[in-house]
Enzyme design. Sequence first.
Site, PDB file in Angstrom:
ATOM      1  N   ARG A 248     -69.074 -19.491  -6.722  1.00 48.48           N
ATOM      2  CA  ARG A 248     -70.158 -19.881  -5.836  1.00 48.48           C
ATOM      3  C   ARG A 248     -70.934 -18.627  -5.445  1.00 48.48           C
ATOM      4  O   ARG A 248     -70.349 -17.563  -5.208  1.00 48.48           O
ATOM      5  CB  ARG A 248     -69.634 -20.579  -4.571  1.00 48.48           C
ATOM      6  CG  ARG A 248     -69.104 -21.990  -4.798  1.00 48.48           C
ATOM      7  CD  ARG A 248     -70.217 -22.950  -5.190  1.00 48.48           C
ATOM      8  NE  ARG A 248     -69.738 -24.323  -5.338  1.00 48.48           N
ATOM      9  CZ  ARG A 248     -69.323 -24.850  -6.475  1.00 48.48           C
ATOM     10  NH1 ARG A 248     -69.313 -24.107  -7.579  1.00 48.48           N
ATOM     11  NH2 ARG A 248     -68.921 -26.104  -6.534  1.00 48.48           N
ATOM     12  N   ASP A 271     -73.725 -17.538 -13.345  1.00 49.23           N
ATOM     13  CA  ASP A 271     -73.973 -18.966 -13.537  1.00 49.23           C
ATOM     14  C   ASP A 271     -74.247 -19.637 -12.195  1.00 49.23           C
ATOM     15  O   ASP A 271     -74.713 -20.766 -12.154  1.00 49.23           O
ATOM     16  CB  ASP A 271     -72.777 -19.629 -14.216  1.00 49.23           C
ATOM     17  CG  ASP A 271     -73.069 -21.053 -14.637  1.00 49.23           C
ATOM     18  OD1 ASP A 271     -74.083 -21.270 -15.332  1.00 49.23           O
ATOM     19  OD2 ASP A 271     -72.297 -21.965 -14.258  1.00 49.23           O
ATOM     20  N   GLU A 276     -79.554 -21.501  -4.723  1.00 50.48           N
ATOM     21  CA  GLU A 276     -79.453 -22.071  -6.065  1.00 50.48           C
ATOM     22  C   GLU A 276     -80.365 -23.289  -6.182  1.00 50.48           C
ATOM     23  O   GLU A 276     -80.190 -24.241  -5.414  1.00 50.48           O
ATOM     24  CB  GLU A 276     -77.998 -22.468  -6.333  1.00 50.48           C
ATOM     25  CG  GLU A 276     -77.675 -22.700  -7.779  1.00 50.48           C
ATOM     26  CD  GLU A 276     -76.186 -22.866  -7.991  1.00 50.48           C
ATOM     27  OE1 GLU A 276     -75.581 -22.049  -8.706  1.00 50.48           O
ATOM     28  OE2 GLU A 276     -75.617 -23.834  -7.427  1.00 50.48           O
ATOM     29  N   HIS A 295     -76.193 -22.865 -13.837  1.00 54.45           N
ATOM     30  CA  HIS A 295     -74.991 -23.595 -13.396  1.00 54.45           C
ATOM     31  C   HIS A 295     -74.474 -24.521 -14.501  1.00 54.45           C
ATOM     32  O   HIS A 295     -74.294 -25.724 -14.304  1.00 54.45           O
ATOM     33  CB  HIS A 295     -75.291 -24.394 -12.126  1.00 54.45           C
ATOM     34  CG  HIS A 295     -74.085 -24.626 -11.272  1.00 54.45           C
ATOM     35  ND1 HIS A 295     -74.104 -24.538  -9.902  1.00 54.45           N
ATOM     36  CD2 HIS A 295     -72.801 -24.940 -11.600  1.00 54.45           C
ATOM     37  CE1 HIS A 295     -72.897 -24.805  -9.418  1.00 54.45           C
ATOM     38  NE2 HIS A 295     -72.091 -25.054 -10.441  1.00 54.45           N
TER      39      HIS A 295
END
Length: 337
Positions: A248, A271, A276, A295
């Site tokens: 995260r 990622d 985000e 992601h």
Amino acid sequence: MSTQPLPSAVFAMDPAHLPELFPSPLMTRLRRLVTIDPALVVRDFTDPAAAEALGRAEVLITGWGCPHVGSDVLDAAPRLRAVLHAAGSVRSLIGEAVWERGLTVSSAVRANALPVAEYTLAAILFAGKDAFGLRERFRTEHVYPTPGAYAAVGNLGRRVGIIGASRVGRRVLELLRPFDLSVGLYDPYVDEAGAAALGAVSLPLDELLRTSDIVSVHAPDTPETHRMLSRERLALIPDGGVLINTSRGALVDPEALTHELAGGRIGAVLDVTEPEPLPADSPLYRLPNVFLTPHIAGSLGNELARLGDTVVEELERLAAGLPLSHGVRRGELAISA
């Protein structure tokens, strides 16, 4: 001879995921175990059709996009006895009332960990070969580097630091075993013997950061791990090191990370980020030492069927009166993703 009726079940998730989670063969297996309407996929528990289905539901099959399952939902579902999650963590999905009323909860988090670990393995090996940096230089210079440019490249004895022996972290450690790498692990819940059994050396976080060429983050997002990679700790990563984050974005100080990457001292495979997605003007989109993906490490495309298969297998165990293979215990949630 009478036949026992099948328990009633309801899907609750974003309907877009249903065909990939439960392709035709899996849906056939599922409908041998429960009575369920594939055309009813709940996104709002107050919808009249959803409320009617909840009233008779014994099993709730959830996924990404499912609304929170709290006391109001349980009041509308008096027969509910199990929540089977065809995705990862249930921490934000399940309310306290679910535990208080003794429902059985299962998650496909272990199945979802597999592609994340595979992505991480690929990132580690590519980072060790400086594949990302060499690719950028090759795009602009169109010539092979001189032999001297490869002096620091290679995976023989490369030092890899794993932060977090989560399900993903443990799978990464397992996948790293065949390679000639030196692996360290930081996890406050794993002692030296436990780390050794996983194929790693237990290290304090600061020492792991100072001594690792590649650092990969797999700790859960909890109050204790929030911003654990601060400006001071990011500065401990050796020059030329690479940070990989598939956990995260909240675990890393975003301003400090951007500062380190913009200066070119270290590289990153990201990622996940915070926020985000990143705003359009973020420099991370353009930096040559940053490999940024949207992601994608978790289950995507045909990998989603693995999550659906986990749910079907759990239903088969319930039907046979067996304990679940992927049951979630209330006490685990405070230290898990």
